[in-house]
Design an enzyme around this catalytic site. Structure first.
Site, PDB file in Angstrom:
ATOM      1  N   LYS A 132       0.828  -1.215   0.000  1.00 21.61           N
ATOM      2  CA  LYS A 132       0.000   0.000   0.000  1.00 21.61           C
ATOM      3  C   LYS A 132       0.854   1.253   0.000  1.00 21.61           C
ATOM      4  O   LYS A 132       0.456   2.280  -0.539  1.00 21.61           O
ATOM      5  CB  LYS A 132      -0.963  -0.001   1.188  1.00 21.61           C
ATOM      6  CG  LYS A 132      -2.127  -0.944   0.983  1.00 21.61           C
ATOM      7  CD  LYS A 132      -3.355  -0.517   1.742  1.00 21.61           C
ATOM      8  CE  LYS A 132      -4.522  -1.437   1.446  1.00 21.61           C
ATOM      9  NZ  LYS A 132      -5.669  -1.229   2.325  1.00 21.61           N
ATOM     10  N   LYS A 153      -6.084 -12.318  -8.560  1.00 24.89           N
ATOM     11  CA  LYS A 153      -7.337 -12.315  -7.823  1.00 24.89           C
ATOM     12  C   LYS A 153      -8.272 -11.222  -8.367  1.00 24.89           C
ATOM     13  O   LYS A 153      -7.802 -10.156  -8.758  1.00 24.89           O
ATOM     14  CB  LYS A 153      -6.996 -12.026  -6.353  1.00 24.89           C
ATOM     15  CG  LYS A 153      -8.089 -12.350  -5.378  1.00 24.89           C
ATOM     16  CD  LYS A 153      -7.600 -12.155  -3.957  1.00 24.89           C
ATOM     17  CE  LYS A 153      -8.765 -11.749  -3.072  1.00 24.89           C
ATOM     18  NZ  LYS A 153      -8.389 -11.453  -1.707  1.00 24.89           N
ATOM     19  N   LYS A 178     -11.485  -4.980  -7.244  1.00 26.92           N
ATOM     20  CA  LYS A 178     -12.133  -3.785  -7.796  1.00 26.92           C
ATOM     21  C   LYS A 178     -11.132  -2.683  -8.086  1.00 26.92           C
ATOM     22  O   LYS A 178     -11.456  -1.700  -8.737  1.00 26.92           O
ATOM     23  CB  LYS A 178     -13.205  -3.279  -6.839  1.00 26.92           C
ATOM     24  CG  LYS A 178     -12.605  -2.794  -5.552  1.00 26.92           C
ATOM     25  CD  LYS A 178     -13.663  -2.321  -4.608  1.00 26.92           C
ATOM     26  CE  LYS A 178     -13.091  -2.372  -3.219  1.00 26.92           C
ATOM     27  NZ  LYS A 178     -13.916  -3.009  -2.249  1.00 26.92           N
TER      28      LYS A 178
END
Ligand code: TRP
Length: 336
Positions: free
Chosen positions: A119, A201, A204
């Site tokens: 992140k 995976k 969104k």
């Protein structure tokens, strides 16, 4: 006495962030499982909205996302009358215990979290302290309820491991305080992959919107995305090596219909991928139709939603306050 203790159902805690759209992957991988667990365990669920501000949010959209997530989870089958289902920011013990746990968690431990590394790369302009200490908040969520089991995806396993380490550390300093939680292994949900790159995976955050399906996508959009799903040149509907796209579609079909991969293979013998993709699209549309209808009703019923999240927060506060009180007493804080 031990008899009643044995009969007591185990406590399950889990939470999902309200970061916009809920995908078919979230539903089949996690939510559908949460719904099933409600019968056999004492489940406590939350919308983890405190976690979400580690990434900057637009206030208006954020508020809507929290409410949407709350309504959508109920539409999917979470029953707040059975399983307290609250909004994390409504229960102040979470932020309080998170602070305390921060003081029992090492800089080095947090630095090793792969999610933090990922992140901070993705949001290089906002590597805030909350992003770094996020696992302490998640540990607080779990430990406050003396949780036995935590159903989580593989991406959260390292955080649960850290939770266990911190809880053990605290217990070894102050004596037994926290139950040491375990990952819920059992019937795990389906792992839904991207429709455009089935080695990844479904997410969104994928820039290609055709890679993922949202639970609230309109039927024609869902169909379009399945029709465009990447497959292979083998043209046989069966599970196989190098057939990631078809394996994924079979997995989705199986998760929404309950049919096994073998049954699906048999059903589509001699039929092409086009047929199969349409059938998967239809099955998914049928699966989400009642959820979408329920969501449409719930989101208009603000009174019902408010009543449910308030009741659940009240319950969650009562349970979690006991743990927090115990923790504070052990550390040496003066009682109020
Ligand atoms: N961090 C989790 C995620 O992003 C969400 C979460 C917050 C959670 N608190 C939790 C999951 C406690 C399990 C238990 O997916």
């Amino acid at each position: 006495m031990p008899e009643t203790a044995n009969e007591k159902k185990k406590v399950i805690f889990s939470a999902i962030q309200p970061s916009g759209t809920i995908t078919l992957g979230n539903y089949l991988g996690a939510l559908q499982n949460w719904v099933k667990l409600q019968d056999d365990y004492n489940c406590i669920y939350a919308v983890a909205d405190l976690h979400t501000i580690t990434v900057r949010q637009d206030p208006k959209a954020f508020r809507q996302n929290i409410l949407d997530a709350y309504a959508l989870f109920i539409a999917c089958g979470i029953d707040p009358e059975k399983s307290p289902f609250f909004i994390q920011s409504h229960v102040h013990t979470h932020a309080e215990l998170a602070w305390i746990l921060n003081c029992y968690t090492q800089f080095g431990e947090l630095s090793r979290m792969t999610q933090f590394k990922d992140k901070s790369q993705k949001h290089a302009d906002n590597i805030n302290a909350g992003l770094f200490t996020y696992p302490s908040l998640m540990a607080a969520d779990i430990l406050l309820y003396q949780t036995d089991l935590v159903p989580i995806g593989i991406d959260q396993k390292q955080h649960l491991e850290l939770t266990r380490n911190v809880a053990e550390r605290f217990n070894s300093i102050y004596g037994s305080t926290f139950k040491i939680p375990e990952a819920y292994i059992g019937q795990t949900g389906a792992k839904v992959m991207s429709l455009q790159d089935p080695t990844k995976k479904m997410s969104k955050s994928d820039e290609n919107v055709n890679a993922w399906v949202a639970i609230l996508d309109k039927p024609d959009v869902i169909m379009k995305k399945f029709k465009r799903a990447v497959t292979d040149s083998d043209a046989k509907v069966c599970v196989g090596e190098g057939k990631d796209g078809i394996n994924n579609l079979i997995g989705i079909m199986s998760a929404v219909t309950g049919k096994t991969a073998d049954e699906i293979t048999l059903e589509f013998e001699g039929r092409g991928y086009g047929d199969f993709k349409t059938a998967v699209g239809e099955a998914v549309i049928e699966k989400v139709r009642p959820i979408q209808e329920r969501f449409g009703q719930l989101i208009k019923n603000k009174d019902y939603l408010t009543e449910q999240y308030r009741k659940s927060a009240e319950f969650a506060l009562k349970i979690s306050q006991r743990t927090l009180d115990k923790v504070m007493k052990k550390i040496g804080y003066v009682a109020k």
